[in-house]
Design an enzyme around this catalytic site. Structure first.
Site, PDB file in Angstrom:
ATOM      1  N   SER A   1       4.295  -4.658 -10.320  1.00  0.00           N
ATOM      2  CA  SER A   1       5.448  -4.310  -9.488  1.00  0.00           C
ATOM      3  C   SER A   1       6.739  -4.735 -10.170  1.00  0.00           C
ATOM      4  O   SER A   1       7.299  -3.994 -10.969  1.00  0.00           O
ATOM      5  CB  SER A   1       5.310  -4.940  -8.098  1.00  0.00           C
ATOM      6  OG  SER A   1       5.087  -6.343  -8.187  1.00  0.00           O
ATOM      7  N   ARG A   2       7.217  -5.939  -9.894  1.00  0.00           N
ATOM      8  CA  ARG A   2       8.395  -6.511 -10.537  1.00  0.00           C
ATOM      9  C   ARG A   2       8.113  -7.978 -10.813  1.00  0.00           C
ATOM     10  O   ARG A   2       7.474  -8.675 -10.024  1.00  0.00           O
ATOM     11  CB  ARG A   2       9.647  -6.363  -9.654  1.00  0.00           C
ATOM     12  CG  ARG A   2      10.218  -4.953  -9.606  1.00  0.00           C
ATOM     13  CD  ARG A   2      10.805  -4.550 -10.964  1.00  0.00           C
ATOM     14  NE  ARG A   2      11.432  -3.236 -10.940  1.00  0.00           N
ATOM     15  CZ  ARG A   2      10.840  -2.124 -11.319  1.00  0.00           C
ATOM     16  NH1 ARG A   2       9.570  -2.149 -11.711  1.00  0.00           N
ATOM     17  NH2 ARG A   2      11.494  -0.969 -11.309  1.00  0.00           N
TER      18      ARG A   2
ATOM     19  N   MET B   1       0.837  -1.205   0.000  1.00  0.00           N
ATOM     20  CA  MET B   1       0.000   0.000   0.000  1.00  0.00           C
ATOM     21  C   MET B   1       0.870   1.251   0.000  1.00  0.00           C
ATOM     22  O   MET B   1       0.805   2.096   0.902  1.00  0.00           O
ATOM     23  CB  MET B   1      -0.935  -0.013   1.207  1.00  0.00           C
ATOM     24  CG  MET B   1      -2.116   0.955   1.093  1.00  0.00           C
ATOM     25  SD  MET B   1      -3.172   0.600  -0.305  1.00  0.00           S
ATOM     26  CE  MET B   1      -4.792   0.839   0.401  1.00  0.00           C
TER      27      MET B   1
ATOM     28  N   HIS C   1       5.756  -3.953 -20.007  1.00  0.00           N
ATOM     29  CA  HIS C   1       6.239  -3.070 -18.943  1.00  0.00           C
ATOM     30  C   HIS C   1       5.994  -1.598 -19.303  1.00  0.00           C
ATOM     31  O   HIS C   1       6.933  -0.803 -19.443  1.00  0.00           O
ATOM     32  CB  HIS C   1       7.725  -3.307 -18.673  1.00  0.00           C
ATOM     33  CG  HIS C   1       8.126  -2.895 -17.282  1.00  0.00           C
ATOM     34  ND1 HIS C   1       9.088  -3.567 -16.556  1.00  0.00           N
ATOM     35  CD2 HIS C   1       7.710  -1.896 -16.483  1.00  0.00           C
ATOM     36  CE1 HIS C   1       9.240  -2.996 -15.380  1.00  0.00           C
ATOM     37  NE2 HIS C   1       8.399  -1.974 -15.316  1.00  0.00           N
TER      38      HIS C   1
ATOM     39  N   GLU D   1      12.988  -9.752 -18.823  1.00  0.00           N
ATOM     40  CA  GLU D   1      12.401  -8.851 -19.806  1.00  0.00           C
ATOM     41  C   GLU D   1      13.434  -8.446 -20.846  1.00  0.00           C
ATOM     42  O   GLU D   1      14.592  -8.219 -20.504  1.00  0.00           O
ATOM     43  CB  GLU D   1      11.850  -7.599 -19.106  1.00  0.00           C
ATOM     44  CG  GLU D   1      10.716  -7.914 -18.134  1.00  0.00           C
ATOM     45  CD  GLU D   1      10.176  -6.671 -17.433  1.00  0.00           C
ATOM     46  OE1 GLU D   1      10.722  -5.565 -17.667  1.00  0.00           O
ATOM     47  OE2 GLU D   1       9.228  -6.790 -16.654  1.00  0.00           O
TER      48      GLU D   1
END
Length: 321
Positions: free
Chosen positions: A238-239, A156, A287, A268
């Site tokens: 996120s990742r 959060m 991404h 990636e």
């Protein structure tokens, strides 16, 4: 007196650099999408005072050892897991990132992925493009409702709060898990703090916005997906490395969860034959979380402002080391 030298690892339109031309000498890799070869990067940083990097550039000991004049690395991203912060400290190099300016844009993308996966939007669009739309049926591309459902946000921070703000417009029941409670967010967004297990077990949508750390590495694994509802939609902005992709593929194929929306991946760019790309119930993007013209412009400006500050002997605006 010569101006400080800056090397930029991707092509950027000259109009974004004009405000700095009197202060800095800028060189850059002239290809926008293709990464700069390591040999070229090493040659350029040998004389550079500043490096403007992107998240796919590895800023490690090997690079820093070849950059004796380097004072600052400005990373065009919020995340900086591509940077060896300890090595930066050893070489007295300041590392900076671009927080805040991309939070709302990334939240837009995250909620868009949630909707696309739930309502099978890309799958249905491909159906039309492939000229397969011949008739209509009661459950033709029927997806899941979003309005009034339960949203679970893991992480959060600013982006997580942005996702929650958007969810309020859909009258969603918002719950979250974070390293620490955020009572102000609970009051503003009517969000409920729950354990990770409870979030996974009770959420219709699970969105992860956590950074990649040793603690979060592959936190979404087989055990996590097995706890989710079979009707759940999983979204990762996120990742990629916070997800065990093999476990996710299995969960999607076996019907352990309904669908996934993914903007990031373990490696990636991913190849077209990656198992996730071939799944109808996975929406895969390259991404692009912060990819709006307005936000990318702000990110470039912040990187350049960080560089200009450090090379002139001032404090960085958004340092991470």
């Amino acid at each position: 007196m010569s101006k400080p030298k800056v090397y930029i690892t991707r092509k950027i339109d000259a109009k974004y650099l004009e405000p700095y031309q009197d202060q800095l000498e800028v060189r850059m890799w002239e290809k926008e999408e293709e990464p700069v070869p390591k040999e070229t990067l090493y040659q350029e940083v040998a004389e550079a005072d500043a490096l403007f990097s992107v998240l796919s550039d590895a800023i490690d000991e090997d690079l820093l050892a070849k950059a004796p004049h380097l004072k600052v690395v400005a990373n065009m991203a919020v995340g900086y897991d591509n940077i060896d912060l300890e090595a930066c400290k050893q070489h007295d190099v300041v590392a900076t990132n671009t927080p805040d300016v991309l939070s709302e844009t990334t939240a837009d993308l995250g909620f868009s992925l949630l909707m696309a996966a739930a309502r099978r939007i890309t799958e249905a669009a491909d159906w039309v493009k492939q000229d397969k739309w011949q008739s209509w049926a009661p459950f033709f591309f029927a997806g899941s409702d979003i309005y009034g459902k339960t949203l679970g946000i893991v992480g959060m921070g600013r982006i997580g709060e942005g996702i929650a703000k958007r969810a309020t417009g859909f009258d969603m029941n918002i719950q979250y898990h974070n390293r620490s409670r955020k009572k102000d967010a609970e009051e503003r967004l009517q969000a409920t703090y729950v354990s990770l297990d409870e979030l996974l077990e009770t959420s219709d949508f699970v969105v992860t916005v956590v950074p990649h750390t040793e603690e979060t590495d592959k936190m979404f694994n087989q055990a996590a997906f097995e706890k989710m509802k079979s009707s759940a939609v999983f979204v990762n902005i996120s990742r990629g490395k916070v997800v065990d992709e093999e476990a996710l593929v299995h969960a999607l194929q076996a019907g352990e969860i309904q669908a996934a929306g993914l903007d990031v991946f373990e490696e990636e760019p991913i190849e077209a034959d990656h198992p996730l790309v071939g799944l109808k119930n996975a929406v895969c993007l390259p991404h692009i979380g912060s990819a709006s013209v307005e936000t990318r412009t702000k990110m470039i400006q912040l990187c350049m402002d960080n560089i200009a500050a450090v090379v002139s002997g001032k404090e960085a605006i958004t340092p991470v080391s």
